[in-house]
Enzyme design. Structure first.
Site, PDB file in Angstrom:
ATOM      1  CB  CYS A 186      -0.909  -0.016   1.224  1.00 51.11           C
ATOM      2  SG  CYS A 186      -1.972   1.422   1.280  1.00 51.11           S
ATOM      3  CB  CYS A 189      -4.110   4.587  -5.609  1.00 55.23           C
ATOM      4  SG  CYS A 189      -3.979   2.810  -5.207  1.00 55.23           S
TER       5      CYS A 189
HETATM    6  O1  PYC Z   1      -1.926   3.721  -1.937  1.00 57.48           O
HETATM    7  O2  PYC Z   1      -1.383   1.760  -2.722  1.00 57.48           O
HETATM    8  C1  PYC Z   1      -2.163   2.523  -2.201  1.00 57.48           C
HETATM    9  C2  PYC Z   1      -3.508   2.012  -1.827  1.00 57.48           C
HETATM   10  C3  PYC Z   1      -4.016   0.766  -2.064  1.00 57.48           C
HETATM   11  C4  PYC Z   1      -5.312   0.769  -1.530  1.00 57.48           C
HETATM   12  C5  PYC Z   1      -5.552   1.995  -0.991  1.00 57.48           C
HETATM   13  N1  PYC Z   1      -4.438   2.744  -1.178  1.00 57.48           N
END
Ligand code: PYC
Length: 321
Positions: free
Chosen positions: A87, A234
């Protein structure tokens, strides 16, 4: 049982990091520790991220001792439905949390995750960079038939989690928080279609569109495994996007990619070629470096009643490949 955690948010996406009071995970690798967590201590995931203490959008994490000699710690990420391989926003939150706890000064440290070690750096100005695990596109221009939408074409990419990444077109509303319900409904249908076609490993769907801020390269909407959407760009999703752009020959090595989230928060990304042993044909494996910032939002002592502790394992690990 008393469990201590620190809450932070990274570009709007929350992380709750447990640093004391958790059971020890008796295994020698991070992947085995994740399995031990899932099979024997899934109650810890549930009590820390589900209601009433958490919510669907919260990502939890457990700090463990490292497994590799050079690492400072290990980390296992989880959410409302199961476990994550890696993550990115959570790793940025981890470094800011370790600094808050007085366990880390600005500088670099190696962090063991269930999908491999990542190097993370807390900069003097408070920003955090992470060199992700090797990322690669597995298939470009994969098409699926989606009910009420028609044919959808996108890329199947590993960014530390599995992503299906597609460009928005006239069938999608603008990528804004106001449209998040509609975007969630559409991306859920796309993920269901992928699963029907046998692409069960895909647990994140990322829709890319033009940025609202012209300083950025792209804006995204990312559906997460538990059906919430990522408020940040993300970290693993940005890594996957970089790997897909490199596979298409659309991102040169010395360029910075600025990825805007649905809330307007930004991660910047650069990449280098992954070492030979990580190269998998037909597309190049890359190490993306993702940079962002996180803020501490709280410190928490969770008080867990014995009735909340049982040994029912969760169904998913989020790592099936
Ligand atoms: O930032 O990799 C990330 C992530 C995965 C799910 C939520 N955030």
């Amino acid at each position: 049982r008393h469990i201590l955690a620190v809450d932070s948010h990274t570009g709007g996406e929350p992380t709750r990091i447990i640093y004391d009071g958790a059971p020890a995970l008796d295994a020698a690798t991070m992947a085995d520790r994740l399995e031990c967590f899932r099979l024997k201590h899934d109650w810890l995931r549930r009590v820390s991220v589900e209601e009433p203490r958490g919510s669907d959008i919260l990502v939890g994490a457990l700090i463990t001792p490292p497994v590799s000699e050079a690492a400072g710690c290990g980390i296992i990420f989880f959410n409302n439905v199961g476990y994550l391989g890696m993550c990115g926003h959570g790793t940025i939150g981890l470094l800011v949390t370790l600094n808050y706890l007085g366990r880390l000064e600005p500088g670099s440290c190696l962090v063991d995750t269930p999908v491999g070690p990542v190097t993370a750096t807390l900069h003097e100005n408070g920003l955090v960079s992470l060199d992700n695990v090797p990322c690669h596109a597995r298939q470009l221009d994969l098409t699926v038939q989606v009910p009420d939408l028609g044919e959808v074409c996108g890329d199947l990419v590993w960014g530390g989690n599995w992503f299906f990444i597609l460009e928005m077109d006239e069938r999608f509303p603008e990528l804004t928080v106001d449209n998040s319900r509609m975007l969630t409904a559409i991306t859920l249908r796309i993920r269901e279609a992928l699963h029907r076609e046998g692409f069960n490993m895909v647990d994140h769907v990322e829709v890319s569109g033009p940025p609202l801020n012209p300083q950025n390269n792209s804006r995204n909407f990312v559906l997460c495994p538990g059906d919430a959407y990522d408020r940040s760009p993300c970290g693993t999703g940005t890594s996957a996007r970089v790997a897909a752009l490199v596979a298409r020959g659309q991102l040169e090595k010395d360029r910075t990619w600025r990825q805007e989230s649905i809330t307007g928060s930004v991660f910047s990304a650069e990449w280098r070629e992954a070492p030979e042993k990580y190269q998998t044909a037909p597309f190049m494996s890359v190490i993306p470096t993702i940079t962002g910032s996180a803020r501490i939002t709280g410190a928490l002592e969770m008080i867990v009643h014995p009735d909340e502790i049982d040994s029912v394992p969760s169904g998913t690990t989020g790592m099936e490949s």
